[in-house]
Enzyme design. Structure first.
Site, PDB file in Angstrom:
ATOM      1  N   CYS A 150       0.964  -1.175   0.163  1.00 43.98           N
ATOM      2  CA  CYS A 150      -0.207  -0.030  -0.099  1.00 43.98           C
ATOM      3  C   CYS A 150       0.746   1.360   0.013  1.00 43.98           C
ATOM      4  CB  CYS A 150      -0.863  -0.268   1.153  1.00 43.98           C
ATOM      5  SG  CYS A 150      -2.477   1.031   0.906  1.00 43.98           S
TER       6      CYS A 150
ATOM      7  N   GLU B 215      -5.412  -8.535   3.307  1.00 45.48           N
ATOM      8  CA  GLU B 215      -5.471  -8.856   4.555  1.00 45.48           C
ATOM      9  C   GLU B 215      -6.706  -8.371   5.614  1.00 45.48           C
ATOM     10  OE1 GLU B 215      -3.632  -4.845   4.716  1.00 45.48           O
ATOM     11  OE2 GLU B 215      -4.170  -6.370   3.316  1.00 45.48           O
TER      12      GLU B 215
ATOM     13  N   HIS C  40      -5.499  -4.599  -0.339  1.00 43.32           N
ATOM     14  CA  HIS C  40      -5.505  -4.993   0.989  1.00 43.32           C
ATOM     15  C   HIS C  40      -6.112  -6.442   1.066  1.00 43.32           C
ATOM     16  CE1 HIS C  40      -4.046  -1.599   2.994  1.00 43.32           C
ATOM     17  NE2 HIS C  40      -4.727  -0.769   2.139  1.00 43.32           N
TER      18      HIS C  40
END
Length: 288
Positions: free
Chosen positions: A136, A230, A228
Site C-alpha cells: 500500500c 489482509e 489489502h
C-alpha cells in the site's frame, strides 16, 4: 504449515483459536525466513491480519516483526515493540522482506518523520532479502524513491472491494481468476500512466475504477501490492466510521455491503486469493 515466531506475540493465541498453526518457538528455524517491517499505527491488528494469511501458505515460515531503529512509534506502547519486535538492522539475512503501509496518503513523503530512515531500508532491502513485498503506502513510497513515480492525490478516497482484470499472465498470479476481487483503501496512488509505461515494471492486476493492485519488478524480485488482501470483513466499515467521526464526510465503501441498506458486512472472501498470491510469491521468488 506452521508459522514460527521467536517472540510470544499476543496474536498467537487469537489465531490458534481460529485453528491456525502459529507457534511460539524461539529455537526453531523455518524453511522460509520473513521479516515484516510494521509501519502501521495499529500494529496489533496488522500483526493478526497478516499472520492469518501467512499461516495458510504451504511452507514452514519463520516470521520476525521489525521496527525502525531511529523512530519511536506514537500509537503503540513502546513496551510492545521492545518485547515482540526486533530492530530492522538486526536481521541481515532474510529470504523475504515485507514493508507495510501506513495511513499517510495525504502527507508529502518528506514530511513523514521516519522518511530518511525508510529510504535507507529501501536502499539496502535487496541486499538482505531475496525478494521484497511493498504494501500500500510503502509500495507507493518505494515506487517514488526507486523509480521516480510520483503519487496522484484522488479527489475521492478509493475505498471498496473491486474486481480486477489480469493485465498479463505471471507466476505470481497463477490460480487467480480474471475478475478476482480485493479491497482497496487509499487517498493517493502512483501515477498510472507512468506505472504502465515504466520499462522495469509489469502491472499484473488492475481495477478500472480503483487502479493497480499488483505490479512487479521481475529483475529485482520486487512486488508492489497496492490493495489489502489482509483486511477482515469489517475493516473497510471501521475505516469509514473513523473518517466519519473525524468529520471528513467520507463516501461509503463501494461494492462492499451485502445488502442495499448497507447494514450487512461481507465475509472476507478475498483472503483466500491473498493466501494464493503470497504462496505464489514465496514459492516462485525464493531459491533454496
Amino acid at each position: 504449515m506452521p508459522v514460527l515466531l521467536h517472540r510470544p506475540l499476543p496474536a498467537i493465541e487469537t489465531l490458534q483459536a481460529e485453528g491456525l498453526d502459529i507457534r511460539y518457538a524461539p529455537k526453531e528455524r523455518g524453511d522460509i525466513r520473513i521479516g515484516f517491517l510494521n509501519l502501521m499505527p495499529d500494529k496489533i491488528t496488522t500483526e493478526r491480519q497478516w499472520l492469518r494469511l501467512f499461516a495458510q501458505v504451504d511452507a514452514t515460515i519463520e516470521f520476525h516483526f521489525l521496527f525502525l531503529n531511529r523512530w519511536v512509534p506514537k500509537t503503540t506502547p513502546i513496551e510492545h515493540i521492545r518485547r515482540y519486535y526486533s530492530p530492522v538492522s538486526d536481521l541481515l539475512k532474510l529470504d523475504a522482506l515485507v514493508i507495510s503501509g501506513a495511513p499517510l496518503g495525504t502527507k508529502e513523503y518528506e514530511e513523514v518523520g521516519y522518511w530518511d530512515e525508510l529510504c535507507e531500508v529501501f536502499d539496502y532491502a535487496d541486499d538482505i532479502a531475496q525478494t521484497v513485498l511493498y504494501l500500500c503506502w510503502a509500495a507507493n513510497a518505494a515506487l517514488f524513491h526507486d523509480y521516480n513515480i510520483p503519487r496522484k492525490q484522488k479527489a475521492r478516497k478509493i475505498s471498496g472491494v473491486y474486481g480486477h482484470r489480469i493485465v498479463r499472465p505471471h507466476p505470481l498470479i497463477e490460480g487467480l481468476p480474471n475478475g478476482v476481487q480485493f479491497p482497496h483503501s487509499r487517498h493517493a496512488e502512483a501515477r498510472q500512466h507512468q506505472l504502465f509505461a515504466h520499462n522495469e515494471l509489469q502491472v499484473l492486476l488492475h481495477a478500472p475504477n480503483a487502479g493497480t493492485f499488483l505490479a512487479v519488478d521481475e529483475l529485482r524480485r520486487r512486488a508492489f501490492l497496492l490493495g489489502h488482501p489482509e483486511y477482515e470483513g469489517d475493516t473497510l466499515y471501521t475505516e469509514f466510521r473513523r473518517d466519519f467521526d473525524k468529520g471528513l464526510l467520507p463516501h461509503p465503501p463501494e461494492y462492499y455491503f451485502v445488502d442495499e441498506e448497507a447494514s450487512e458486512l461481507p465475509e472476507p472472501f478475498w483472503q483466500a486469493s491473498g493466501v494464493q498470491l503470497l504462496q505464489n510469491w514465496l514459492h516462485n521468488w525464493i531459491k533454496k
